[in-house]
Write a protein that holds these residues in place. Structure first.
Motif, mmCIF file in Angstrom:
data_model
loop_
_atom_site.group_PDB
_atom_site.id
_atom_site.type_symbol
_atom_site.label_atom_id
_atom_site.label_comp_id
_atom_site.label_asym_id
_atom_site.label_seq_id
_atom_site.Cartn_x
_atom_site.Cartn_y
_atom_site.Cartn_z
ATOM 1 N N HIS A 177 -7.232 9.264 7.598
ATOM 2 C CA HIS A 177 -8.807 9.996 7.512
ATOM 3 C C HIS A 177 -9.931 8.822 7.213
ATOM 4 O O HIS A 177 -11.085 9.048 7.024
ATOM 5 C CB HIS A 177 -8.566 11.114 6.365
ATOM 6 N N LYS A 178 -9.514 7.764 6.407
ATOM 7 C CA LYS A 178 -10.390 6.777 6.112
ATOM 8 C C LYS A 178 -10.328 5.307 6.858
ATOM 9 O O LYS A 178 -9.677 4.583 6.359
ATOM 10 C CB LYS A 178 -10.401 6.533 4.531
ATOM 11 N N PRO A 179 -10.700 5.286 8.165
ATOM 12 C CA PRO A 179 -10.494 4.209 8.675
ATOM 13 C C PRO A 179 -11.129 2.972 8.075
ATOM 14 O O PRO A 179 -10.584 1.727 8.380
ATOM 15 C CB PRO A 179 -11.184 4.319 10.163
ATOM 16 N N ASP A 180 -12.070 2.948 7.262
ATOM 17 C CA ASP A 180 -12.687 1.995 6.676
ATOM 18 C C ASP A 180 -11.781 1.216 5.564
ATOM 19 O O ASP A 180 -11.766 -0.044 5.145
ATOM 20 C CB ASP A 180 -13.638 2.249 5.787
ATOM 21 N N GLU A 181 -10.590 2.026 5.180
ATOM 22 C CA GLU A 181 -9.459 1.514 4.342
ATOM 23 C C GLU A 181 -8.387 0.637 4.984
ATOM 24 O O GLU A 181 -7.375 0.246 4.325
ATOM 25 C CB GLU A 181 -8.939 2.550 3.497
ATOM 26 N N TRP A 182 -8.482 0.500 6.271
ATOM 27 C CA TRP A 182 -7.754 -0.287 7.174
ATOM 28 C C TRP A 182 -7.989 -1.721 7.675
ATOM 29 O O TRP A 182 -9.197 -1.684 8.044
ATOM 30 C CB TRP A 182 -7.252 0.573 8.382
ATOM 31 N N LEU A 183 -7.232 -2.639 7.498
ATOM 32 C CA LEU A 183 -7.499 -4.108 8.131
ATOM 33 C C LEU A 183 -6.924 -4.378 9.308
ATOM 34 O O LEU A 183 -5.663 -3.807 9.493
ATOM 35 C CB LEU A 183 -7.504 -4.952 6.712
ATOM 36 N N GLN A 184 -7.368 -5.211 9.994
ATOM 37 C CA GLN A 184 -6.777 -5.871 11.280
ATOM 38 C C GLN A 184 -5.908 -6.911 10.792
ATOM 39 O O GLN A 184 -5.977 -7.644 10.012
ATOM 40 C CB GLN A 184 -7.892 -6.567 12.110
ATOM 41 N N ALA A 185 -4.467 -6.989 11.280
ATOM 42 C CA ALA A 185 -3.657 -7.569 10.782
ATOM 43 C C ALA A 185 -3.620 -8.663 11.947
ATOM 44 O O ALA A 185 -3.731 -8.376 13.166
ATOM 45 C CB ALA A 185 -2.175 -6.872 10.793
ATOM 46 N N PRO A 186 -3.013 -9.863 11.669
ATOM 47 C CA PRO A 186 -2.931 -10.873 12.796
ATOM 48 C C PRO A 186 -1.467 -10.679 13.758
ATOM 49 O O PRO A 186 -0.744 -10.380 13.135
ATOM 50 C CB PRO A 186 -2.660 -12.170 11.964
ATOM 51 N N THR A 187 -1.927 -10.810 14.962
ATOM 52 C CA THR A 187 -0.578 -10.095 15.806
ATOM 53 C C THR A 187 -0.654 -11.221 17.107
ATOM 54 O O THR A 187 -1.404 -11.844 17.077
ATOM 55 C CB THR A 187 -0.854 -8.860 16.229
ATOM 56 N N ASN A 188 0.149 -11.170 17.931
ATOM 57 C CA ASN A 188 0.699 -11.644 19.008
ATOM 58 C C ASN A 188 -0.350 -11.041 20.084
ATOM 59 O O ASN A 188 -1.113 -10.285 20.042
ATOM 60 C CB ASN A 188 1.919 -11.795 19.257
ATOM 61 N N TRP A 189 0.073 -11.199 21.338
ATOM 62 C CA TRP A 189 -0.636 -10.669 22.690
ATOM 63 C C TRP A 189 -0.220 -9.491 23.025
ATOM 64 O O TRP A 189 -0.609 -9.001 23.949
ATOM 65 C CB TRP A 189 -0.628 -11.645 23.710
ATOM 66 N N GLU A 190 0.915 -9.114 21.975
ATOM 67 C CA GLU A 190 1.636 -7.745 22.693
ATOM 68 C C GLU A 190 1.145 -6.634 21.846
ATOM 69 O O GLU A 190 1.309 -5.387 22.449
ATOM 70 C CB GLU A 190 3.017 -7.922 22.425
ATOM 71 N N ARG A 194 -2.991 -2.650 12.729
ATOM 72 C CA ARG A 194 -3.864 -2.695 11.478
ATOM 73 C C ARG A 194 -2.906 -2.072 10.185
ATOM 74 O O ARG A 194 -1.913 -1.466 10.433
ATOM 75 C CB ARG A 194 -4.738 -1.413 11.511
ATOM 76 N N TYR A 195 -3.163 -2.436 8.754
ATOM 77 C CA TYR A 195 -2.640 -2.165 7.756
ATOM 78 C C TYR A 195 -3.462 -1.516 6.611
ATOM 79 O O TYR A 195 -4.766 -1.986 6.813
ATOM 80 C CB TYR A 195 -1.652 -3.268 7.026
ATOM 81 N N HIS A 196 -2.985 -0.606 5.956
ATOM 82 C CA HIS A 196 -3.648 -0.046 4.685
ATOM 83 C C HIS A 196 -4.097 -0.987 3.876
ATOM 84 O O HIS A 196 -2.959 -1.625 3.014
ATOM 85 C CB HIS A 196 -2.964 0.994 4.249
ATOM 86 N N LYS A 197 -5.465 -1.290 3.369
ATOM 87 C CA LYS A 197 -5.478 -2.510 2.383
ATOM 88 C C LYS A 197 -4.931 -2.151 1.031
ATOM 89 O O LYS A 197 -4.849 -3.207 0.238
ATOM 90 C CB LYS A 197 -7.092 -2.774 2.382
ATOM 91 N N PHE A 198 -4.755 -0.924 0.733
ATOM 92 C CA PHE A 198 -4.093 -0.521 -0.641
ATOM 93 C C PHE A 198 -2.678 -0.553 -0.529
ATOM 94 O O PHE A 198 -1.855 -0.645 -1.727
ATOM 95 C CB PHE A 198 -4.927 0.642 -1.403
ATOM 96 N N PHE A 199 -2.450 -0.233 0.482
ATOM 97 C CA PHE A 199 -0.903 -0.139 0.622
ATOM 98 C C PHE A 199 -0.460 -0.390 1.884
ATOM 99 O O PHE A 199 -0.121 0.183 3.006
ATOM 100 C CB PHE A 199 -0.646 1.651 0.600
ATOM 101 N N PRO A 200 -0.354 -1.715 1.889
ATOM 102 C CA PRO A 200 0.107 -2.596 3.287
ATOM 103 C C PRO A 200 1.345 -2.289 3.794
ATOM 104 O O PRO A 200 1.467 -2.574 4.962
ATOM 105 C CB PRO A 200 -0.211 -4.216 2.740
ATOM 106 N N GLU A 201 2.409 -1.701 3.064
ATOM 107 C CA GLU A 201 3.528 -1.189 3.736
ATOM 108 C C GLU A 201 3.349 -0.153 4.871
ATOM 109 O O GLU A 201 4.284 0.236 5.748
ATOM 110 C CB GLU A 201 4.529 -0.809 2.852
ATOM 111 N N PHE A 202 1.894 0.416 4.985
ATOM 112 C CA PHE A 202 1.861 1.358 6.135
ATOM 113 C C PHE A 202 1.121 0.554 7.067
ATOM 114 O O PHE A 202 -0.051 -0.089 6.662
ATOM 115 C CB PHE A 202 0.745 2.723 5.410
ATOM 116 N N THR A 203 1.186 0.707 8.180
ATOM 117 C CA THR A 203 0.753 -0.046 9.488
ATOM 118 C C THR A 203 0.594 0.962 10.654
ATOM 119 O O THR A 203 1.623 1.892 10.679
ATOM 120 C CB THR A 203 1.479 -1.223 9.739
ATOM 121 N N ILE A 204 -0.165 0.671 11.403
ATOM 122 C CA ILE A 204 -0.341 1.351 12.797
ATOM 123 C C ILE A 204 -0.749 0.244 13.770
ATOM 124 O O ILE A 204 -1.508 -0.722 13.752
ATOM 125 C CB ILE A 204 -1.338 2.442 12.772
#
Length: 377
Positions: A177-190, A194-204
């Motif tokens: 519900h709070k997109p501003d709390e998500w950060l872009q993760a470095p990834t490959n071309w595939e 994004r990961y949650h900045k306070f709980f980085p164990e959650f990713t989408i």
């Protein structure tokens, strides 16, 4: 909700999240009204609760009309009643009144919305409702006014406030519900991750390597109609919690999970005569739909708006079901909803019946107009 209330009444017994009353609370029973609301707001089922008014428990739970009840209250009166009560941190239960007809009699339902702000309790005494006592409801019995709930029930209510009782999927649903709390993760071309900045164990994440070329009617409303299908994946640590199909629209200018598909039948054979795409607010696909939208007032906004022009968005599952029944009853009058419907260009594509895409697009525009009319009723 009306269907659920009827089911609860047919049980002919009270339960952990519903209570029956013969009539509205009198002026002398204001403390009882407050106490009942607090107990049900702190219910242990983690769900909406109901005070069903106009039920004669001594006479086979038959409905009693409340239209002439001198103590009857509407939503605003209930809100005003709670407003001056000294709840901790000033946070009060959210309530509203819903009326319904049962066996030709009008009954009222006080709906107490589920909340993570539990436990609700007072900092100042109101009549015989005690300050700092935490009330709840076990089975069909409220915590007495002079007592506080058992410690393990109180612990549960605090765990609910801090999100400890939530599953990982429920937690990430709240985080989305709070997109501003998500950060872009470095990834490959595939993938795009994004990961949650306070709980980085959650990713989408979603994939970038989709090869499917199937078309849907809503693609033709975009400037670039080429389909680009993706897979959305939600993770807790390395555990895959859920997957959804996604679509990159208008040459990658806008990304969203694909909408759900349903249809309406007008005969006994249950074959869909009209199909449509939809979201339901509050569901995970719709939350992700909102999560990925970053309005820029330009290309992404245009693509997003064109996409939503082609789908239905319902407030709830109940609204969806009720609307489908409404459409079944008025579809024979559909011509009154067809004036000036604009159709985008549908180029000939090998292997597809383009007239079918046009029909789907046209029918959805009719359904959108019917939904607007339905909501005015």
């Amino acid at each position: 909700m009306h269907s659920e209330i009827r089911t609860l009444i047919e049980l002919k017994q009270e339960g952990s999240y519903w209570d029956f009353k013969r009539e509205w609370y009198s002026k002398e029973k204001k403390a009882d009204l407050l106490h009942d609301i607090m107990c049900l707001a702190n219910n242990l089922e983690n769900r909406d609760a109901y005070i069903i008014i106009g039920i004669d428990e001594e006479n086979n739970h038959n409905p009693l009309d409340v239209n002439n009840d001198e103590n009857r209250k509407n939503t605003q009166m209930l809100v005003d009643f709670l407003k001056d009560k000294k709840f901790v941190s000033g946070i009060r239960p959210t309530v509203y009144v819903e009326s319904m007809i049962l066996s030709a009699e009008c009954i009222d339902v006080i709906v107490i919305k589920n909340s993570s702000n539990t436990p609700f309790y007072l900092t100042e005494r109101y009549q015989n409702v005690q300050a700092n006592n935490i009330y709840t409801r076990v089975m069909d019995t409220n915590t007495p006014k002079e007592k506080s709930a058992d410690i393990h029930h109180v612990e549960y209510l605090w765990k609910k406030r801090f999100g400890i009782i939530l599953t990982p999927l429920e937690k990430i649903t709240n985080f989305l519900h709070k997109p501003d709390e998500w950060l872009q993760a470095p990834t490959n071309w595939e993938t795009v991750k994004r990961y949650h900045k306070f709980f980085p164990e959650f990713t989408i994440e979603y994939t970038l390597d989709g090869e499917e070329t199937a078309y849907q009617y809503y693609l033709f409303n975009q400037t670039d109609i080429e389909p680009r299908w993706r897979e959305i994946r939600i993770f807790y640590h390395q555990t895959l919690l859920s997957t959804f199909e996604g679509v990159s629209l208008d040459g990658g200018r806008y990304f969203t999970p694909t909408p759900m598909t349903d249809g309406i039948s007008f005969n006994a054979y249950h074959k869909w005569d009209v199909t449509y795409k939809y979201y339901i607010k509050g569901t995970l696909p719709y939350i992700i739909h909102q999560f990925y939208y970053e309005p820029d007032g330009d290309e992404e906004t245009t693509s997003h708006n064109r996409f939503e022009e082609c789908i239905l968005i319902f407030e709830s599952e109940m609204e969806k079901e009720s609307f489908e029944n409404y459409v079944q009853n008025i579809w024979h009058k559909k011509d009154k909803f067809t004036a000036d419907i604009w159709l985008p260009h549908f180029p000939e594509i090998e292997g597809y019946i383009m007239e079918e895409f046009k029909k789907q697009y046209h029918n959805v525009q009719v359904l959108k107009r019917m939904l607007a009319e339905y909501r005015k009723m």
